[in-house]
Design a protein around this motif. Sequence first.
Motif, PDB file in Angstrom:
ATOM      1  N   SER A  15      48.770  35.486  50.923  1.00 36.85           N
ATOM      2  CA  SER A  15      50.012  35.294  50.168  1.00 36.85           C
ATOM      3  C   SER A  15      50.427  36.539  49.385  1.00 36.85           C
ATOM      4  O   SER A  15      51.615  36.732  49.116  1.00 36.85           O
ATOM      5  CB  SER A  15      49.890  34.095  49.230  1.00 36.85           C
ATOM      6  N   TRP A  16      49.508  37.397  49.022  1.00 35.99           N
ATOM      7  CA  TRP A  16      49.794  38.606  48.250  1.00 35.99           C
ATOM      8  C   TRP A  16      50.290  39.761  49.119  1.00 35.99           C
ATOM      9  O   TRP A  16      50.916  40.699  48.619  1.00 35.99           O
ATOM     10  CB  TRP A  16      48.545  39.061  47.483  1.00 35.99           C
ATOM     11  N   ALA A  22      55.316  45.739  50.364  1.00 28.80           N
ATOM     12  CA  ALA A  22      56.678  46.181  50.090  1.00 28.80           C
ATOM     13  C   ALA A  22      56.796  47.082  48.868  1.00 28.80           C
ATOM     14  O   ALA A  22      57.757  47.849  48.765  1.00 28.80           O
ATOM     15  CB  ALA A  22      57.583  44.957  49.908  1.00 28.80           C
ATOM     16  N   ASN A  23      55.830  47.031  47.957  1.00 29.19           N
ATOM     17  CA  ASN A  23      55.999  47.714  46.673  1.00 29.19           C
ATOM     18  C   ASN A  23      54.978  48.784  46.330  1.00 29.19           C
ATOM     19  O   ASN A  23      55.300  49.728  45.610  1.00 29.19           O
ATOM     20  CB  ASN A  23      56.019  46.666  45.551  1.00 29.19           C
ATOM     21  N   ALA A  29      53.301  56.797  45.792  1.00 31.59           N
ATOM     22  CA  ALA A  29      54.126  58.008  45.831  1.00 31.59           C
ATOM     23  C   ALA A  29      54.402  58.549  44.429  1.00 31.59           C
ATOM     24  O   ALA A  29      54.447  59.771  44.228  1.00 31.59           O
ATOM     25  CB  ALA A  29      55.430  57.724  46.563  1.00 31.59           C
ATOM     26  N   LYS A  30      54.571  57.659  43.478  1.00 29.55           N
ATOM     27  CA  LYS A  30      54.789  58.062  42.079  1.00 29.55           C
ATOM     28  C   LYS A  30      53.638  58.932  41.571  1.00 29.55           C
ATOM     29  O   LYS A  30      53.830  59.785  40.706  1.00 29.55           O
ATOM     30  CB  LYS A  30      54.926  56.790  41.229  1.00 29.55           C
ATOM     31  N   HIS A  31      52.449  58.739  42.145  1.00 29.08           N
ATOM     32  CA  HIS A  31      51.263  59.508  41.751  1.00 29.08           C
ATOM     33  C   HIS A  31      50.925  60.576  42.795  1.00 29.08           C
ATOM     34  O   HIS A  31      49.764  60.998  42.909  1.00 29.08           O
ATOM     35  CB  HIS A  31      50.089  58.556  41.507  1.00 29.08           C
ATOM     36  N   ASP A  72      47.724  52.616  36.536  1.00 27.65           N
ATOM     37  CA  ASP A  72      49.150  52.461  36.256  1.00 27.65           C
ATOM     38  C   ASP A  72      49.456  50.991  35.961  1.00 27.65           C
ATOM     39  O   ASP A  72      49.166  50.117  36.781  1.00 27.65           O
ATOM     40  CB  ASP A  72      49.953  52.934  37.473  1.00 27.65           C
ATOM     41  N   PRO A  73      50.043  50.691  34.801  1.00 29.57           N
ATOM     42  CA  PRO A  73      50.373  49.300  34.463  1.00 29.57           C
ATOM     43  C   PRO A  73      51.295  48.638  35.499  1.00 29.57           C
ATOM     44  O   PRO A  73      51.239  47.424  35.695  1.00 29.57           O
ATOM     45  CB  PRO A  73      51.068  49.402  33.102  1.00 29.57           C
ATOM     46  N   GLU A  74      52.121  49.425  36.166  1.00 24.51           N
ATOM     47  CA  GLU A  74      53.004  48.883  37.205  1.00 24.51           C
ATOM     48  C   GLU A  74      52.192  48.371  38.402  1.00 24.51           C
ATOM     49  O   GLU A  74      52.590  47.430  39.085  1.00 24.51           O
ATOM     50  CB  GLU A  74      53.984  49.972  37.653  1.00 24.51           C
TER      51      GLU A  74
END
Length: 108
Positions: A15-16, A22-23, A29-31, A72-74
């Motif tokens: 389910s995850w 998708a995210n 990439a942000k890192h 990363d909290p995100e």
Amino acid sequence: MTVYVIADITVTDDSWVPDYAANVHDIVAKHSGKYLSRTTNINTVEGEAWETTLVALIEFPSMEAVQGFASDPEYAPYARARQAGSISRLHVLDGVDATGLIPYLPKG
């Protein structure tokens, strides 16, 4: 120094997976990381086959970048969802040759 994360995942509840898939690549990439592979097509050519159902290979410019991504909290809710719905093993390898004999790799 370039490092590689090998995510060796045995999915127990899928389910995850759609939300993660998708995210999380945007957070990687942000890192300054990038996926080199994210596949369920796992073929064992020697030895005992893994129970693994998904393997991802991710390149980061440094161990610090991996640590930044992992903390990363995100990313935290995606990590929790993955951990709850899988057996996960994440390995970090440096980009060196332990024997020092491959001329295009730094000596380890």
